[in-house]
Design a protein around this motif. Structure first.
Motif, PDB file in Angstrom:
ATOM      1  N   UNK A  40       8.608 -29.435 -15.609  1.00 53.04           N
ATOM      2  CA  UNK A  40       7.497 -29.346 -14.661  1.00 53.04           C
ATOM      3  C   UNK A  40       7.978 -29.115 -13.228  1.00 53.04           C
ATOM      4  N   UNK A  41       9.215 -29.481 -12.925  1.00 51.09           N
ATOM      5  CA  UNK A  41       9.775 -29.096 -11.632  1.00 51.09           C
ATOM      6  C   UNK A  41       9.871 -27.576 -11.570  1.00 51.09           C
ATOM      7  N   UNK A  42      10.376 -26.978 -12.632  1.00 51.05           N
ATOM      8  CA  UNK A  42      10.432 -25.509 -12.711  1.00 51.05           C
ATOM      9  C   UNK A  42       9.040 -24.907 -12.608  1.00 51.05           C
ATOM     10  N   UNK A  43       8.096 -25.475 -13.341  1.00 50.08           N
ATOM     11  CA  UNK A  43       6.742 -24.933 -13.354  1.00 50.08           C
ATOM     12  C   UNK A  43       6.131 -24.926 -11.959  1.00 50.08           C
ATOM     13  N   UNK A  44       6.313 -26.022 -11.225  1.00 53.29           N
ATOM     14  CA  UNK A  44       5.735 -26.128  -9.888  1.00 53.29           C
ATOM     15  C   UNK A  44       6.481 -25.259  -8.881  1.00 53.29           C
ATOM     16  N   UNK A  45       7.807 -25.267  -8.956  1.00 48.56           N
ATOM     17  CA  UNK A  45       8.611 -24.513  -7.994  1.00 48.56           C
ATOM     18  C   UNK A  45       8.434 -23.007  -8.162  1.00 48.56           C
ATOM     19  N   UNK A  46       8.217 -22.545  -9.402  1.00 42.88           N
ATOM     20  CA  UNK A  46       8.109 -21.110  -9.672  1.00 42.88           C
ATOM     21  C   UNK A  46       6.678 -20.666  -9.933  1.00 42.88           C
ATOM     22  N   UNK A  47       5.739 -21.615  -9.851  1.00 44.58           N
ATOM     23  CA  UNK A  47       4.333 -21.308 -10.143  1.00 44.58           C
ATOM     24  C   UNK A  47       4.225 -20.620 -11.508  1.00 44.58           C
ATOM     25  N   UNK A  83      10.461 -42.636 -17.493  1.00 43.82           N
ATOM     26  CA  UNK A  83       9.078 -42.286 -17.190  1.00 43.82           C
ATOM     27  C   UNK A  83       9.081 -40.953 -16.454  1.00 43.82           C
ATOM     28  N   UNK A  84       8.066 -40.129 -16.737  1.00 46.15           N
ATOM     29  CA  UNK A  84       8.073 -38.795 -16.166  1.00 46.15           C
ATOM     30  C   UNK A  84       7.830 -38.774 -14.650  1.00 46.15           C
ATOM     31  N   UNK A  85       6.905 -39.612 -14.134  1.00 48.20           N
ATOM     32  CA  UNK A  85       6.571 -39.585 -12.700  1.00 48.20           C
ATOM     33  C   UNK A  85       6.335 -38.154 -12.223  1.00 48.20           C
ATOM     34  N   UNK A  86       5.461 -37.471 -12.919  1.00 49.77           N
ATOM     35  CA  UNK A  86       5.257 -36.049 -12.667  1.00 49.77           C
ATOM     36  C   UNK A  86       4.754 -35.781 -11.249  1.00 49.77           C
ATOM     37  N   UNK A  87       3.930 -36.662 -10.708  1.00 52.36           N
ATOM     38  CA  UNK A  87       3.437 -36.463  -9.346  1.00 52.36           C
ATOM     39  C   UNK A  87       4.596 -36.392  -8.354  1.00 52.36           C
ATOM     40  N   UNK A  88       5.602 -37.247  -8.540  1.00 54.91           N
ATOM     41  CA  UNK A  88       6.771 -37.228  -7.658  1.00 54.91           C
ATOM     42  C   UNK A  88       7.570 -35.937  -7.841  1.00 54.91           C
ATOM     43  N   UNK A  89       7.681 -35.491  -9.077  1.00 56.10           N
ATOM     44  CA  UNK A  89       8.411 -34.257  -9.362  1.00 56.10           C
ATOM     45  C   UNK A  89       7.713 -33.055  -8.723  1.00 56.10           C
ATOM     46  N   UNK A  90       6.398 -33.002  -8.825  1.00 53.70           N
ATOM     47  CA  UNK A  90       5.649 -31.888  -8.244  1.00 53.70           C
ATOM     48  C   UNK A  90       5.744 -31.901  -6.722  1.00 53.70           C
ATOM     49  N   UNK A  91       5.757 -33.085  -6.153  1.00 51.99           N
ATOM     50  CA  UNK A  91       5.899 -33.190  -4.702  1.00 51.99           C
ATOM     51  C   UNK A  91       7.251 -32.652  -4.251  1.00 51.99           C
ATOM     52  N   UNK A  92       8.301 -32.945  -5.002  1.00 57.99           N
ATOM     53  CA  UNK A  92       9.620 -32.408  -4.692  1.00 57.99           C
ATOM     54  C   UNK A  92       9.624 -30.879  -4.749  1.00 57.99           C
ATOM     55  N   UNK A  93       9.003 -30.352  -5.769  1.00 58.58           N
ATOM     56  CA  UNK A  93       9.017 -28.905  -5.989  1.00 58.58           C
ATOM     57  C   UNK A  93       8.300 -28.145  -4.883  1.00 58.58           C
ATOM     58  N   UNK A  94       7.312 -28.766  -4.260  1.00 60.08           N
ATOM     59  CA  UNK A  94       6.542 -28.093  -3.213  1.00 60.08           C
ATOM     60  C   UNK A  94       7.397 -27.708  -2.014  1.00 60.08           C
ATOM     61  N   UNK A  95       8.541 -28.341  -1.839  1.00 65.15           N
ATOM     62  CA  UNK A  95       9.405 -28.076  -0.687  1.00 65.15           C
ATOM     63  C   UNK A  95      10.423 -26.972  -0.952  1.00 65.15           C
ATOM     64  N   UNK A  96      10.428 -26.415  -2.170  1.00 66.44           N
ATOM     65  CA  UNK A  96      11.456 -25.433  -2.509  1.00 66.44           C
ATOM     66  C   UNK A  96      11.176 -24.043  -1.937  1.00 66.44           C
ATOM     67  N   UNK A  97       9.927 -23.644  -1.896  1.00 66.08           N
ATOM     68  CA  UNK A  97       9.529 -22.336  -1.341  1.00 66.08           C
ATOM     69  C   UNK A  97      10.289 -21.181  -2.014  1.00 66.08           C
ATOM     70  N   UNK A  98      10.290 -21.221  -3.350  1.00 65.74           N
ATOM     71  CA  UNK A  98      10.921 -20.176  -4.151  1.00 65.74           C
ATOM     72  C   UNK A  98       9.853 -19.145  -4.527  1.00 65.74           C
ATOM     73  N   UNK A  99      10.245 -17.906  -4.624  1.00 67.21           N
ATOM     74  CA  UNK A  99       9.300 -16.859  -5.012  1.00 67.21           C
ATOM     75  C   UNK A  99       8.707 -17.175  -6.381  1.00 67.21           C
ATOM     76  N   UNK A 100       7.421 -16.921  -6.570  1.00 66.84           N
ATOM     77  CA  UNK A 100       6.807 -17.202  -7.872  1.00 66.84           C
ATOM     78  C   UNK A 100       7.411 -16.343  -8.980  1.00 66.84           C
ATOM     79  N   UNK A 101       7.378 -16.873 -10.182  1.00 68.36           N
ATOM     80  CA  UNK A 101       7.980 -16.186 -11.330  1.00 68.36           C
ATOM     81  C   UNK A 101       7.354 -14.818 -11.573  1.00 68.36           C
ATOM     82  N   UNK A 102       6.106 -14.652 -11.191  1.00 65.97           N
ATOM     83  CA  UNK A 102       5.414 -13.375 -11.405  1.00 65.97           C
ATOM     84  C   UNK A 102       6.071 -12.229 -10.653  1.00 65.97           C
ATOM     85  N   UNK A 103       6.899 -12.544  -9.663  1.00 65.84           N
ATOM     86  CA  UNK A 103       7.567 -11.507  -8.880  1.00 65.84           C
ATOM     87  C   UNK A 103       8.948 -11.145  -9.417  1.00 65.84           C
TER      88      UNK A 103
END
Length: 304
Positions: free
Chosen positions: A181-188, A20-40
């Motif tokens: 989606x972890x990548x998507x959230x972590x890198x915006x 199961x994807x459990x995307x909400x849990x994955x996005x919550x994990x990604x919020x703690x990474x504080x990686x620069x957004x991909x646009x940079x």
């Protein structure tokens, strides 16, 4: 990275009905990474993931590819290792209806039976009455078969019903989806999903265009996106068909611009061929390497 790979992907659940994807849990994990957004990103890198879908997964898919579980494991590990420098992801998704020219229901033999999966149907078979078109679309079907033979394309193969719209088989494999989606959230960085194969009169192995269609559709959106990246990495299923066709179509479009074709790296251990096509697939990728400067490497050899 604060989150471990195992916090995101359960390798035991790759190509599993219990995943199961459990995307909400994955996005919550990604919020703690504080990686620069991909646009940079100064150097922009793209993963082009071809048809990483349930129906191409061994053990659960109607057209499962042997080796696909390991491919997903290696691909998601590569994405994790390169998360901070992977700018964007484009995923192609095969998407079909039941009534398509490469599915059994399209054809009938002299006894009124549909062909078995993996039957090859030629132009002369239809002209000679070996096969007839069940829905009356004989003219369009004959045109397609004639074009395949005239242009030296793959023969029409009747595939098992696969990636039917709205079915679980058409979905992205769940553990890959988690990393996506972890990548998507972590890198915006919003992933781009590209649907292919919806024209009932043709097969569309590659992400850019069909084998033949009257409209001559070309996916310029994907081609233009590729031009915008400094490095393009390609993986997915199956290497012998949809991955190979996608690479060939991209190279064909940019044939005169080696500065673009040489940016492409095929992750050879993140894709597998359909059984029986191992040698021809390997040989064809070597030809593309020699002709266009495409790189063919294992995921463990590539760091962005």
């Amino acid at each position: 990275m604060k989150a471990a790979y195992e916090d995101i992907v359960n390798t035991n659940h790759i190509a599993s009905f219990v995943s199961r994807e459990n995307i909400a849990d994955i996005l919550a994990l990604a919020q703690h990474e504080h990686i620069a957004p991909a646009s940079q990103d100064v150097k922009r890198s793209l993963l082009l993931a071809i048809d990483v879908q349930n129906d191409f997964m061994e053990g659960i898919g109607s057209l499962g590819v042997a080796g696909s579980k390991g491919d997903v494991r290696r691909l998601t590990k590569w994405m994790y290792r390169n998360l901070k420098s992977l700018t964007g992801v484009i995923c192609s998704l095969d998407c079909h209806s039941m009534m398509q020219i490469f599915h059994p229901v399209w054809w009938l033999d002299e006894e009124g039976k549909h062909p078995a999966p993996f039957t090859i149907i030629s132009y002369h078979d239809v002209v000679n009455g070996v096969w007839t078109v069940a829905n009356g679309e004989t003219g369009r079907s004959l045109e397609y078969l004639r074009k395949l033979e005239f242009e030296g394309k793959k023969q029409l193969c009747i595939w098992p019903y696969h990636c039917l719209e709205g079915t679980s088989g058409a979905k992205l494999e769940s553990e890959f989806t988690k990393m996506l989606y972890f990548h998507a959230a972590a890198r915006n960085a919003k992933p781009k999903l590209v649907y292919k194969g919806q024209n009932p009169y043709t097969e569309m192995y590659g992400i850019i265009k069909a084998e033949y269609d009257q409209e001559h559709f070309v996916n310029h959106t994907v081609l233009n996106a590729i031009r915008a990246y400094d490095a393009i990495f390609i993986a997915g299923e199956a290497s012998s068909h949809c991955v190979l066709a996608s690479v060939e179509q991209i190279l064909e479009h940019y044939a005169t611009d080696r500065s673009i074709t040489s940016r492409i790296t095929v992750l050879e251990d993140c894709m597998s061929p359909i059984a029986g096509f191992e040698n021809s697939t390997r040989q064809r990728f070597e030809e593309l390497k020699d002709t266009y400067g495409v790189q063919i490497k294992k995921s463990t050899e590539v760091a962005i």
